[in-house]
Design a protein around this motif. Structure first.
Motif, PDB file in Angstrom:
ATOM      1  N   MET A  96       0.759  -1.020   0.093  1.00  0.00           N
ATOM      2  CA  MET A  96       0.041   0.095  -0.076  1.00  0.00           C
ATOM      3  C   MET A  96       0.945   1.241   0.011  1.00  0.00           C
ATOM      4  SD  MET A  96      -2.657   1.215   2.864  1.00  0.00           S
ATOM      5  CE  MET A  96      -2.078   2.436   3.675  1.00  0.00           C
ATOM      6  N   SER A  97       0.635   2.120  -0.870  1.00  0.00           N
ATOM      7  CA  SER A  97       1.502   3.329  -1.092  1.00  0.00           C
ATOM      8  C   SER A  97       0.494   4.558  -0.840  1.00  0.00           C
ATOM      9  CB  SER A  97       2.446   3.512  -2.312  1.00  0.00           C
ATOM     10  OG  SER A  97       1.364   3.550  -3.457  1.00  0.00           O
ATOM     11  N   ILE A  98       1.030   5.523  -0.488  1.00  0.00           N
ATOM     12  CA  ILE A  98       0.347   6.744  -0.092  1.00  0.00           C
ATOM     13  C   ILE A  98       0.730   7.869  -1.254  1.00  0.00           C
ATOM     14  CG2 ILE A  98      -0.679   6.228   2.182  1.00  0.00           C
ATOM     15  CD1 ILE A  98       1.445   8.195   3.068  1.00  0.00           C
ATOM     16  N   SER A  99      -0.230   8.861  -1.485  1.00  0.00           N
ATOM     17  CA  SER A  99       0.388   9.829  -2.555  1.00  0.00           C
ATOM     18  C   SER A  99       1.205  10.891  -1.615  1.00  0.00           C
ATOM     19  CB  SER A  99      -0.900  10.564  -2.889  1.00  0.00           C
ATOM     20  OG  SER A  99      -1.563  11.259  -2.015  1.00  0.00           O
ATOM     21  N   MET A 100       2.071  11.615  -2.073  1.00  0.00           N
ATOM     22  CA  MET A 100       2.721  12.381  -1.707  1.00  0.00           C
ATOM     23  C   MET A 100       1.897  13.619  -0.743  1.00  0.00           C
ATOM     24  SD  MET A 100       5.689  11.326  -1.498  1.00  0.00           S
ATOM     25  CE  MET A 100       6.400  12.714  -0.653  1.00  0.00           C
ATOM     26  N   SER A 101       0.739  13.771  -1.494  1.00  0.00           N
ATOM     27  CA  SER A 101      -0.103  15.008  -0.847  1.00  0.00           C
ATOM     28  C   SER A 101      -0.646  14.404   0.305  1.00  0.00           C
ATOM     29  CB  SER A 101      -1.258  15.218  -1.872  1.00  0.00           C
ATOM     30  OG  SER A 101      -0.903  15.854  -2.935  1.00  0.00           O
ATOM     31  N   THR A 102      -1.006  13.250   0.594  1.00  0.00           N
ATOM     32  CA  THR A 102      -1.455  12.612   1.720  1.00  0.00           C
ATOM     33  C   THR A 102      -0.348  12.381   2.785  1.00  0.00           C
ATOM     34  OG1 THR A 102      -2.828  11.140   0.708  1.00  0.00           O
ATOM     35  CG2 THR A 102      -2.400  10.559   2.566  1.00  0.00           C
ATOM     36  N   PHE A 103       0.830  12.350   2.281  1.00  0.00           N
ATOM     37  CA  PHE A 103       2.132  12.206   3.251  1.00  0.00           C
ATOM     38  C   PHE A 103       2.212  13.496   3.745  1.00  0.00           C
ATOM     39  CE2 PHE A 103       6.495  13.256   3.774  1.00  0.00           C
ATOM     40  CZ  PHE A 103       7.002  12.147   4.522  1.00  0.00           C
ATOM     41  N   TRP A 104       2.349  14.651   3.152  1.00  0.00           N
ATOM     42  CA  TRP A 104       2.602  16.019   3.711  1.00  0.00           C
ATOM     43  C   TRP A 104       1.348  16.413   4.532  1.00  0.00           C
ATOM     44  CZ3 TRP A 104       7.045  17.572   3.891  1.00  0.00           C
ATOM     45  CH2 TRP A 104       8.058  17.112   3.123  1.00  0.00           C
ATOM     46  N   LEU A 105       0.189  15.826   4.140  1.00  0.00           N
ATOM     47  CA  LEU A 105      -0.927  16.255   5.256  1.00  0.00           C
ATOM     48  C   LEU A 105      -0.751  15.616   6.408  1.00  0.00           C
ATOM     49  CD1 LEU A 105      -3.589  17.558   5.606  1.00  0.00           C
ATOM     50  CD2 LEU A 105      -4.823  15.472   4.545  1.00  0.00           C
ATOM     51  N   ILE A 106      -0.060  14.389   6.538  1.00  0.00           N
ATOM     52  CA  ILE A 106       0.231  13.712   7.720  1.00  0.00           C
ATOM     53  C   ILE A 106       1.215  14.330   8.453  1.00  0.00           C
ATOM     54  CG2 ILE A 106       1.026  11.457   8.688  1.00  0.00           C
ATOM     55  CD1 ILE A 106      -0.450  10.087   6.367  1.00  0.00           C
ATOM     56  N   VAL A 107       2.059  14.851   7.704  1.00  0.00           N
ATOM     57  CA  VAL A 107       3.168  15.784   8.345  1.00  0.00           C
ATOM     58  C   VAL A 107       2.953  16.868   8.925  1.00  0.00           C
ATOM     59  CG1 VAL A 107       5.666  16.865   7.950  1.00  0.00           C
ATOM     60  CG2 VAL A 107       5.282  14.443   6.877  1.00  0.00           C
ATOM     61  N   ALA A 108       1.964  17.484   8.134  1.00  0.00           N
ATOM     62  CA  ALA A 108       1.223  18.712   8.835  1.00  0.00           C
ATOM     63  C   ALA A 108       0.584  18.591  10.029  1.00  0.00           C
ATOM     64  CB  ALA A 108       0.467  19.378   7.574  1.00  0.00           C
TER      65      ALA A 108
END
Length: 117
Positions: A1-13
């Protein structure tokens, strides 16, 4: 399962946002904002390295600018709260104040621990 970079940055935020809620320093909020900005531009920039560089530049720039602004603003403010607001005011001694020991004084209806000069 991979997540999009947008989702990754949302999680970081979100992580930085929650971290900011646990502190009172106004430091992590700038990294949260940086992550949100990179989340938006990650649609156009595919390179993870460039996303990290943009995140670091935006976050650190916001941190430096905000810190400089807040520090400069803080120097101009004279606090009238807590201890800064009562220093050098006259109070009524409720409990004797012996040399090198503390006692109790009453000021504006509140009791405070005091030490004589």
């Amino acid at each position: 399962m991979s997540i999009s970079m947008s989702t990754f940055w949302l999680i970081v935020a979100i992580i930085f946002g929650v971290g900011e809620l646990m502190t009172t320093s106004l430091t992590l909020i700038w990294f949260s904002i940086g992550a949100l900005i990179v989340m938006l531009i990650s649609i156009f920039i595919e390179s993870i390295l460039w996303q990290v560089v943009v995140f670091a530049v935006i976050s650190i720039t916001l941190l430096v600018i905000a810190t400089k602004y807040l520090v400069d603003r803080d120097r101009e403010v004279k606090y009238n709260t807590n201890l800064q607001g009562i220093i050098s005011q006259k109070a009524i001694v409720v409990e004797d104040i012996e040399p090198y020991e503390s006692g109790v004084v009453k000021l504006n209806g509140e009791e405070w621990t005091a030490i004589s000069k």
